[in-house]
Design a protein around this motif. Structure first.
Motif, short mmCIF file in Angstrom:
data_model
loop_
_atom_site.label_atom_id
_atom_site.label_comp_id
_atom_site.label_asym_id
_atom_site.label_seq_id
_atom_site.Cartn_x
_atom_site.Cartn_y
_atom_site.Cartn_z
N ALA A 77 100.47 114.22 5.77
CA ALA A 77 100.49 113.39 4.58
C ALA A 77 101.94 113.56 4.25
O ALA A 77 102.65 112.30 3.72
N LEU A 78 102.59 114.65 4.15
CA LEU A 78 104.20 114.87 3.56
C LEU A 78 104.93 114.07 4.74
O LEU A 78 105.93 113.58 4.17
N GLU A 79 104.70 114.41 6.02
CA GLU A 79 105.58 113.86 7.01
C GLU A 79 105.52 112.14 6.74
O GLU A 79 106.66 111.53 6.75
N THR A 80 104.42 111.74 6.40
CA THR A 80 104.24 110.00 6.07
C THR A 80 104.95 109.86 4.99
O THR A 80 105.74 108.73 5.03
N ALA A 81 104.82 110.59 4.14
CA ALA A 81 105.50 110.34 2.47
C ALA A 81 107.04 110.33 2.78
O ALA A 81 107.59 109.47 2.24
N ASN A 82 107.48 111.49 3.73
CA ASN A 82 109.00 111.14 3.79
C ASN A 82 109.49 110.05 4.49
O ASN A 82 110.72 109.68 4.17
N GLN A 83 108.79 109.69 5.69
CA GLN A 83 109.16 108.41 6.18
C GLN A 83 109.34 107.08 5.35
O GLN A 83 110.03 106.40 5.51
N ARG A 84 107.93 107.18 4.46
CA ARG A 84 108.15 106.03 3.70
C ARG A 84 109.17 105.93 2.49
O ARG A 84 109.64 105.01 2.08
N TYR A 85 109.59 107.24 2.15
CA TYR A 85 110.76 107.36 1.20
C TYR A 85 111.73 106.88 1.75
O TYR A 85 112.63 106.27 0.97
N GLN A 86 112.18 107.23 3.19
CA GLN A 86 113.50 106.87 3.81
C GLN A 86 113.43 105.22 3.71
O GLN A 86 114.39 104.85 3.51
N SER A 87 112.25 104.49 3.97
CA SER A 87 112.32 103.19 4.09
C SER A 87 112.00 102.48 2.84
O SER A 87 112.40 101.12 2.80
N GLU A 88 111.62 103.14 1.82
CA GLU A 88 111.19 102.35 0.39
C GLU A 88 111.59 103.10 -0.77
O GLU A 88 110.75 104.14 -0.93
N LEU A 89 112.71 103.48 -0.90
CA LEU A 89 113.24 104.21 -2.14
C LEU A 89 112.59 103.65 -3.56
O LEU A 89 113.21 102.54 -3.72
N SER A 90 111.84 104.25 -4.02
CA SER A 90 111.32 103.89 -5.23
C SER A 90 110.76 105.12 -6.21
O SER A 90 110.39 106.20 -5.66
N PRO A 91 110.72 104.80 -7.29
CA PRO A 91 109.88 106.00 -8.16
C PRO A 91 108.87 106.68 -7.71
O PRO A 91 108.21 107.72 -7.67
N GLU A 92 107.75 105.59 -7.16
CA GLU A 92 106.47 105.89 -6.62
C GLU A 92 106.58 106.74 -5.50
O GLU A 92 105.73 107.71 -5.19
N THR A 93 107.27 106.14 -4.48
CA THR A 93 107.30 106.98 -3.17
C THR A 93 107.89 108.25 -3.41
O THR A 93 107.74 109.50 -2.79
N GLU A 94 108.94 108.49 -4.18
CA GLU A 94 109.74 109.94 -4.55
C GLU A 94 108.64 110.80 -5.24
O GLU A 94 108.36 111.89 -4.84
N ALA A 95 107.70 110.13 -6.17
CA ALA A 95 106.72 111.04 -6.83
C ALA A 95 105.77 111.29 -5.89
O ALA A 95 105.20 112.68 -5.98
N GLU A 96 105.59 110.45 -4.91
CA GLU A 96 104.39 110.90 -3.94
C GLU A 96 104.81 112.04 -3.26
O GLU A 96 104.19 112.97 -2.80
#
Length: 625
Positions: free
Chosen positions: A580-599
C-alpha cells in the motif's frame, strides 16, 4: 513393458488420426481439420473436430478429448497395450522388448489388484451377514436404494483385529500390508486397518478397486476418526485419485457438467437423487493433479463448499491452486451450500431441484476471489483499500497464461476502481474550530483524532534485527515451527493464516498442509503431526532458519499464545502495508495533494510501528536466556 515417451510420440506421428477415426465414424474435411458427429454422445450437428497436425480430437459438445491411443482405448475399448500393438502394426513399428523390471512391477500391481478384489468381496459378504446388521441399518437410515448400495459396492469391515487376515489367508500378510489393509506398529502384532466400519471401494479409471474408505458406525468411539481412507500404496495416490470419476465421466460428458463435493457419502447421496456426475477428493483439499483430471472431462467443473468458515477457506485454497493452471476455456465454478447443510440434507429436505438450483447459481472463479479478499479485512481507510488491491494483483500475477493474467488484472482493476473511487455524498463544509496552540485547528490524524507527531526513529538494534530477519522470512519460519509444536493453534488462527502468501515454496507447502490438516482431521488418525509432515517430505523450520533472532512465542510460557497471535497478525499486515505504501508513493508522485501526502505519511508511520513491533518480538525472545 517399458515404452518411452519418445517411442510413443513417434508412433503418434506415423499414424493418421483422421484415418483411424474415419474407419468407425463418417468424417468430413473442414479447412485444415476434419469434423464429424461426436461418437461419444448423440448429436445432429457436428461438433467433433479432428486435427491431424496437432494429433488430437476434441468435441465441443461433450468435452471428449484425446490422441490416437486414447481413441483406441475409449472408443474401441482396447486395453492400453493392445491399442499400442494394434497401432504399431499399422505404422510398421516394432514394439520394444519387455523390460524385466517393468514386468516385475506390473506383476506386483496385478497381484495387489487381486488382493483388493478379494477384500472387496469379503466386505460385501460381511455386510450381508449377521455382523453387518448395524451397517445395514445405517444404510437404511440414509434412504439409499438397494440399486445404489450394489452399484457403489457398499460393504462392512468386522470389528475383529484379525478378521480380514483370516478371510484373505491365501495371500501373504506382506501383501495385505503393502495394499494398506493391515497396519504395522513397532513392538506389536499387525492388525486390520478397517474395523467395525461401513466400507466403500475406491476405484481407478478402469473400475478396479485400488483403495477403501470406511465410515465409523459406533457412536461412542469419539477418539476414532469418523472417516478413514486407505494410505498411499503402489495402487493408490490420494492426491491424484478422484472418487467416482470412472462412473461420473460418461454422465459428465453428456451433461457438460461435473460436480465436486466434499466426501464420498455426498457423491452417493447425489447419485441416489439422480445427479450422476458427482465426484469427490479423498481426505485432502483439491490438488493440481485432480483439477487436471477433472478438466479432461469438462472444462469448468463446479465445486461445492459449505457456507461456514472452513468451507470458505477450502474454496479459497481451491481458487489459489487453480489460478496458476488456468487455460483458455478452462476454469472452476464455486457453489456455496447453506451453512450446516450437506448435499444429502438439501436433497432430502428440499428435493433434487433445490440442489440443481444451487448448482445453477455457482459463481465464477474471479467472483469468488474478489469476494473472499474483500471480506478478508476492514476496508475503511485508503491503506486498507490499497492492501486489498495488492492482494488481488498478487493473485492475478500467479496466473501463468499471459492472456488470462492480463484479463484478470484488467477486470480486477476495473472492479477495484468502481469500488474504491465511487463518489459519495459529502457533508457540507464546516470551518475548523481554532484551538490554542494549534495553527488553523487542522486535524491530520483521521476521523476525530488530533494530529500526532511521527514515531521516533527505530533504535539501532531493532534496525539490525530487521536486517538479519530479511523480508520477515525468519518470523514466518518461527511461526510455522510454533504451529507444528501447537497443532491446536492452527485451527484457531486458520482464517488469518490463509491470507499469508509465503515467497519460499517450502514454507508455502508446509502452510498449505497445516491448513488442510486443520480442516480434515482424518489425516491425524495415527501418530503426531511431525510424523505426518515427515511422510509428506515437508521440512519443519528449525532455529537455523531464524538465525540469532529469538522469538518469545516459541517458549512454552504464560503469554506466549498471545505473542504468537500478534506475530501472525504482523505477518499478514506488514506486506500489505508495504504494498500500500508503494502504491501511495506512486500516487503522490503523480498527484500532489494534501490527501495523497496524508495517505503516504499514515502508511509510512504504520510501517515504522510494525518494524518496531518486530524488533520488540526479537528482544522478547533474547531476554529468555
Amino acid at each position: 513393458m517399458s515404452l518411452s515417451p519418445q517411442w510413443l510420440d513417434e508412433l503418434r506421428a506415423r499414424i493418421s488420426l483422421s484415418g483411424v477415426i474415419g474407419r468407425s465414424v463418417r468424417v468430413q474435411k473442414a479447412g485444415r481439420e476434419f469434423k464429424a458427429c461426436c461418437p461419444f454422445h448423440n448429436e445432429k450437428t457436428p461438433s467433433f473436430t479432428i486435427n491431424d497436425e496437432k494429433g488430437f480430437y476434441h468435441c465441443f459438445g461433450c468435452g471428449a478429448h484425446g490422441d490416437v491411443i486414447r481413441w483406441m482405448t475409449d472408443h474401441q475399448g482396447l486395453p492400453f497395450m493392445e491399442a499400442v500393438k494394434e497401432l504399431a502394426s499399422q505404422a510398421g513399428m516394432e514394439v520394444p522388448a519387455p523390460d524385466p523390471r517393468a514386468a516385475m512391477r506390473a506383476e506386483q500391481q496385478k497381484s495387489l489388484h487381486d488382493v483388493m478384489a478379494a477384500a472387496q468381496d469379503f466386505f460385501v459378504r460381511s455386510l450381508a451377514g449377521e455382523g453387518g446388521a448395524e451397517a445395514r441399518r445405517y444404510l437404511a437410515s440414509r434412504g439409499f436404494p438397494q440399486a445404489i448400495v450394489r452399484e457403489f459396492g457398499f460393504g462392512y469391515a468386522p470389528a475383529g483385529r484379525q478378521a480380514l487376515k483370516e478371510a484373505l489367508s491365501a495371500f501373504p500378510e506382506a501383501m495385505l500390508i503393502e495394499a494398506g489393509l493391515r497396519i504395522v506398529v513397532e513392538g506389536k502384532d499387525p492388525y486390520d486397518r478397517f474395523r467395525d466400519r461401513l466400507m466403500l471401494p475406491i476405484m481407478d479409471a478402469r473400475g478396479r478397486v485400488i483403495a477403501f474408505g470406511g465410515r465409523i458406525l459406533a457412536a461412542d468411539k469419539t477418539d476414532a476418526p469418523k472417516y478413514l481412507n486407505s494410505p498411499d500404496t503402489p495402487l493408490f495416490d490420494k492426491g491424484r485419485t478422484v472418487y467416482n470419476l470412472h462412473r461420473a465421466a460418461p454422465a459428465a460428458r453428456s451433461s457438460n457438467r461435473i460436480v465436486v463435493v466434499e466426501g464420498y457419502m455426498d457423491v452417493v447421496a447425489l447419485a441416489a437423487a439422480g445427479i450422476a456426475e458427482a465426484v469427490a477428493p479423498l481426505g485432502t483439499a483439491l490438488t493440481e493433479h485432480q483439477i487436471e483430471r477433472l478438466w479432461r472431462v469438462t472444462e469448468c467443473p463446479t465445486l461445492c463448499f459449505d457456507g461456514d468458515a472452513a468451507g470458505q477457506r477450502a474454496a479459497m485454497r481451491a481458487v489459489v491452486r487453480a489460478l496458476p493452471m488456468l487455460m483458455p476455456g478452462h476454469s472452476l465454478r464455486i457453489a456455496v451450500l447453506p451453512q450446516g447443510m450437506d448435499p444429502d440434507d438439501i436433497v432430502k429436505k428440499q428435493g433434487p431441484q433445490a440442489m440443481e438450483a444451487l448448482l445453477a447459481e455457482a459463481r465464477s472463479l474471479i467472483d469468488v476471489l474478489w469476494e473472499a479478499e474483500k471480506a478478508a479485512g476492514p476496508l475503511d481507510t485508503p491503506e486498507d483499500k490499497a492492501g486489498f488491491k495488492a492482494r488481488l494483483m498478487a493473485h492475478a500475477d500467479t496466473i501463468q497464461h499471459p492472456d488470462i493474467k492480463a484479463l484478470y488484472r484488467s477486470e480486477l482493476n476495473q472492479r477495484f476502481g468502481d469500488f474504491a473511487f465511487a463518489r459519495r455524498e459529502r457533508a457540507p463544509f464546516q470551518p475548523a474550530q481554532r484551538t490554542g496552540g494549534q495553527r488553523g485547528g487542522a486535524q491530520r490524524g483521521g476521523k476525530g483524532q488530533p494530529w500526532k507527531p511521527a514515531p521516533p526513529p527505530l533504535p539501532a538494534d531493532a534496525t539490525a534485527r530487521m536486517q538479519k530477519i530479511g523480508s520477515h522470512d525468519a518470523l514466518l519460519a518461527a511461526v510455522l515451527a510454533a504451529l507444528v509444536a501447537r497443532p491446536a493453534a492452527i485451527q484457531r488462527h486458520a482464517e488469518t493464516l490463509a491470507r499469508l502468501h509465503p515467497a519460499q515454496s517450502s514454507q508455502a507447502a508446509l502452510l498449505d498442509a497445516l491448513l488442510a490438516l486443520a480442516d480434515s482431521q482424518d489425516d491425524l488418525e495415527e501418530g503426531r503431526l511431525l510424523t505426518i509432515l515427515g511422510e509428506r517430505h515437508l521440512r519443519v523450520p528449525s532455529a537455523m532458519d531464524f538465525g540469532e533472532i529469538r522469538f518469545g512465542f516459541l517458549a512454552q510460557r504464560e503469554g506466549s499464545a498471545e505473542e504468537l497471535a500478534d506475530a501472525i497478525a504482523l505477518l499478514v499486515e506488514f506486506p500489505e502495508v508495504e504494498a500500500a505504501l508503494e502504491t501511495a508513493n506512486q500516487r503522490y508522485q503523480s498527484e500532489l495533494s494534501p490527501e495523497t501526502e496524508a495517505e503516504k505519511e499514515r502508511l509510512r508511520e504504520r510501517r515504522l510501528a510494525l518494524l518496531a513491533r518486530l524488533g520488540q518480538m526479537g528482544r522478547a525472545r533474547a531476554s529468555l536466556e
